[in-house]
Design a protein around this motif. Structure first.
Motif, mmCIF file in Angstrom:
data_model
loop_
_atom_site.group_PDB
_atom_site.id
_atom_site.type_symbol
_atom_site.label_atom_id
_atom_site.label_comp_id
_atom_site.label_asym_id
_atom_site.label_seq_id
_atom_site.Cartn_x
_atom_site.Cartn_y
_atom_site.Cartn_z
ATOM 1 N N ASP A 9 0.827 -1.205 -0.013
ATOM 2 C CA ASP A 9 0.020 -0.003 0.008
ATOM 3 C C ASP A 9 0.840 1.340 0.187
ATOM 4 O O ASP A 9 1.397 1.392 0.943
ATOM 5 N N PRO A 10 0.985 1.994 -1.054
ATOM 6 C CA PRO A 10 1.861 3.199 -1.001
ATOM 7 C C PRO A 10 1.656 4.200 0.251
ATOM 8 O O PRO A 10 2.588 4.823 0.303
ATOM 9 N N MET A 11 0.424 4.187 0.612
ATOM 10 C CA MET A 11 0.396 5.092 1.605
ATOM 11 C C MET A 11 0.691 4.585 2.935
ATOM 12 O O MET A 11 1.020 5.338 3.928
ATOM 13 N N ASP A 12 0.846 3.168 3.009
ATOM 14 C CA ASP A 12 1.623 2.470 4.129
ATOM 15 C C ASP A 12 2.926 3.010 3.944
ATOM 16 O O ASP A 12 3.836 3.361 5.113
ATOM 17 N N PHE A 13 3.655 2.880 3.038
ATOM 18 C CA PHE A 13 4.989 3.367 2.668
ATOM 19 C C PHE A 13 5.037 4.872 3.135
ATOM 20 O O PHE A 13 6.027 5.097 3.863
ATOM 21 N N ASP A 14 4.234 5.829 2.591
ATOM 22 C CA ASP A 14 4.525 7.023 3.067
ATOM 23 C C ASP A 14 4.354 7.300 4.363
ATOM 24 O O ASP A 14 5.012 8.129 5.048
ATOM 25 N N ARG A 15 3.386 6.631 5.294
ATOM 26 C CA ARG A 15 3.378 6.695 6.725
ATOM 27 C C ARG A 15 4.456 6.507 7.336
ATOM 28 O O ARG A 15 5.034 6.810 8.415
ATOM 29 N N LYS A 16 5.132 5.342 6.845
ATOM 30 C CA LYS A 16 6.427 4.619 7.653
ATOM 31 C C LYS A 16 7.721 5.385 7.015
ATOM 32 O O LYS A 16 8.505 5.250 8.216
ATOM 33 N N CYS A 17 7.547 5.928 6.089
ATOM 34 C CA CYS A 17 8.941 6.666 5.534
ATOM 35 C C CYS A 17 8.940 8.155 5.649
ATOM 36 O O CYS A 17 9.559 8.672 6.784
ATOM 37 N N ASP A 18 8.402 8.656 4.781
ATOM 38 C CA ASP A 18 8.106 10.205 4.897
ATOM 39 C C ASP A 18 7.310 10.565 6.253
ATOM 40 O O ASP A 18 7.936 11.544 6.942
ATOM 41 N N GLY A 19 6.653 9.804 6.500
ATOM 42 C CA GLY A 19 5.679 10.546 7.775
ATOM 43 C C GLY A 19 6.416 10.253 8.940
ATOM 44 O O GLY A 19 6.023 11.018 10.084
ATOM 45 N N THR A 20 7.486 9.574 9.152
ATOM 46 C CA THR A 20 8.177 9.389 10.423
ATOM 47 C C THR A 20 9.406 10.288 10.407
ATOM 48 O O THR A 20 10.109 10.146 11.538
ATOM 49 N N LEU A 21 9.828 10.781 9.465
ATOM 50 C CA LEU A 21 10.892 11.840 9.482
ATOM 51 C C LEU A 21 10.725 12.944 10.577
ATOM 52 O O LEU A 21 9.849 13.718 10.637
ATOM 53 N N PRO A 22 11.759 12.825 11.376
ATOM 54 C CA PRO A 22 11.926 14.147 12.358
ATOM 55 C C PRO A 22 12.082 15.585 11.899
ATOM 56 O O PRO A 22 13.031 16.231 12.236
ATOM 57 N N LEU A 23 11.022 16.070 11.006
ATOM 58 C CA LEU A 23 11.595 17.106 10.286
ATOM 59 C C LEU A 23 11.658 18.297 11.067
ATOM 60 O O LEU A 23 12.382 19.357 10.842
ATOM 61 N N ASP A 24 10.909 18.498 12.048
ATOM 62 C CA ASP A 24 10.827 19.377 13.188
ATOM 63 C C ASP A 24 12.257 19.808 13.659
ATOM 64 O O ASP A 24 12.649 20.824 14.239
ATOM 65 N N ASP A 25 12.952 18.709 14.003
ATOM 66 C CA ASP A 25 14.435 18.656 14.561
ATOM 67 C C ASP A 25 15.278 18.844 13.396
ATOM 68 O O ASP A 25 16.532 19.202 13.943
ATOM 69 N N LEU A 26 15.117 18.823 12.258
ATOM 70 C CA LEU A 26 16.208 18.722 11.216
ATOM 71 C C LEU A 26 16.206 20.007 10.277
ATOM 72 O O LEU A 26 17.056 20.481 9.734
ATOM 73 N N ILE A 27 14.906 20.650 10.195
ATOM 74 C CA ILE A 27 15.090 21.928 9.554
ATOM 75 C C ILE A 27 14.454 22.966 10.173
ATOM 76 O O ILE A 27 13.434 22.693 11.005
ATOM 77 N N LYS A 28 14.770 24.303 9.826
ATOM 78 C CA LYS A 28 14.071 25.368 10.593
ATOM 79 C C LYS A 28 13.736 26.508 9.680
ATOM 80 O O LYS A 28 14.241 26.508 8.641
ATOM 81 N N PRO A 29 12.980 27.470 9.965
ATOM 82 C CA PRO A 29 12.733 28.665 9.193
ATOM 83 C C PRO A 29 14.056 29.318 8.639
ATOM 84 O O PRO A 29 15.051 29.589 9.728
ATOM 85 N N ASP A 30 14.110 29.705 7.466
ATOM 86 C CA ASP A 30 15.368 30.491 7.059
ATOM 87 C C ASP A 30 15.033 31.886 6.793
ATOM 88 O O ASP A 30 14.261 32.068 5.484
ATOM 89 N N PRO A 31 15.195 33.063 7.395
ATOM 90 C CA PRO A 31 14.718 34.308 7.021
ATOM 91 C C PRO A 31 15.204 34.684 5.577
ATOM 92 O O PRO A 31 14.486 35.617 5.078
#
Length: 245
Positions: free
Chosen positions: A76-98
């Motif tokens: 199920d491609p949406m299962d892939f999305d949830r488990k791969c893209d969806g679990t990336l800790p993006l808030d810890d890795l990227i921040k706004p850049d003025p």
């Protein structure tokens, strides 16, 4: 009886890739994603070596590992999305850049529309744009629709044709485009997109198809393709002065 087709906007379009373009490869998001995709392959019952082999083979052949998975495995491609893209800790890795936000604000909206063009699914794309504080700067988003059977992705020509159709623009010469994948940029250039730029951070590492790739200095930057290469999006101000205020 006339069809209710909206008039074409006379402005050009600036297309921004998202991952490893709107943020630096130094964030190592591609490494984190590669680990999750590898784990997904292993979760299908493959040993680690076979998982690595198929991960790279599918990425190379289809542009995205997921496209190979949907063709050759019952997933199920949406299962892939949830488990791969969806679990990336993006808030810890990227921040706004003025500086990046100011770059977008300085694009002359009387001359151009600004869209994002990504091989990710919309959930991931929207997460990144929100964290980077760019949601209000992007007028449209073209993404890989994982829920559509046989979905396309960059660098396939159909993906670019579909993007232009969604944005209601018929003249490819009015397309400005920046992407960290040279293959994606070359494909757009071959389709007549008028202003194509390759974003390339020399010295950093990315992961493509599960394989680590060192971004070495390209000595062939002035090749016949006529594609400019930059390492900082601020350089777009110099390359495209006609669309900045």
């Amino acid at each position: 009886m006339s069809l209710d087709i909206p008039d074409e906007d006379p402005r050009s379009i600036v297309w921004f890739d998202i991952d490893n373009t709107l943020y630096s490869a130094s964030t190592k998001i591609s490494q984190a994603m590669g680990q999750r995709i590898h784990a997904y392959f292993v979760g299908l019952g493959l040993d680690k070596d076979k998982a690595s082999e198929l991960h790279h083979a599918y990425y190379t052949q289809y542009g995205l590992a997921l496209r190979g998975l949907t063709r050759h495995h019952d997933i199920d491609p949406m299962d892939f999305d949830r488990k791969c893209d969806g679990t990336l800790p993006l808030d810890d890795l990227i921040k706004p850049d003025p500086r990046l936000r100011e770059l977008f604000q300085d694009l002359d909206r009387t001359k151009v529309r600004v869209w994002a063009l990504t091989n990710a699914y919309k959930n991931h794309a929207q997460r990144v744009l929100k964290i980077l504080d760019l949601e209000d700067q992007i007028e449209g988003l073209v993404y890989c629709d994982y829920q559509q059977i046989g979905f396309t992705c960059k660098p396939e020509p159909d993906y670019y044709h579909n993007a232009m159709k969604q944005a209601n623009i018929s003249d490819p010469s009015k397309c400005y485009f920046v992407d960290d994948s040279r293959l994606n940029v070359i494909s757009a250039k071959e389709l007549g997109w008028g202003h194509c730029v390759h974003f390339y951070e020399v010295g950093l590492e990315t992961v493509e198809g599960g394989k680590t790739k060192k971004l070495i200095r390209d000595t062939n930057t002035n090749d016949l393709e006529g594609i400019a290469q930059i390492s900082d999006l601020e350089e777009l101000r110099t390359l495209w002065p006609e669309i900045f205020i």
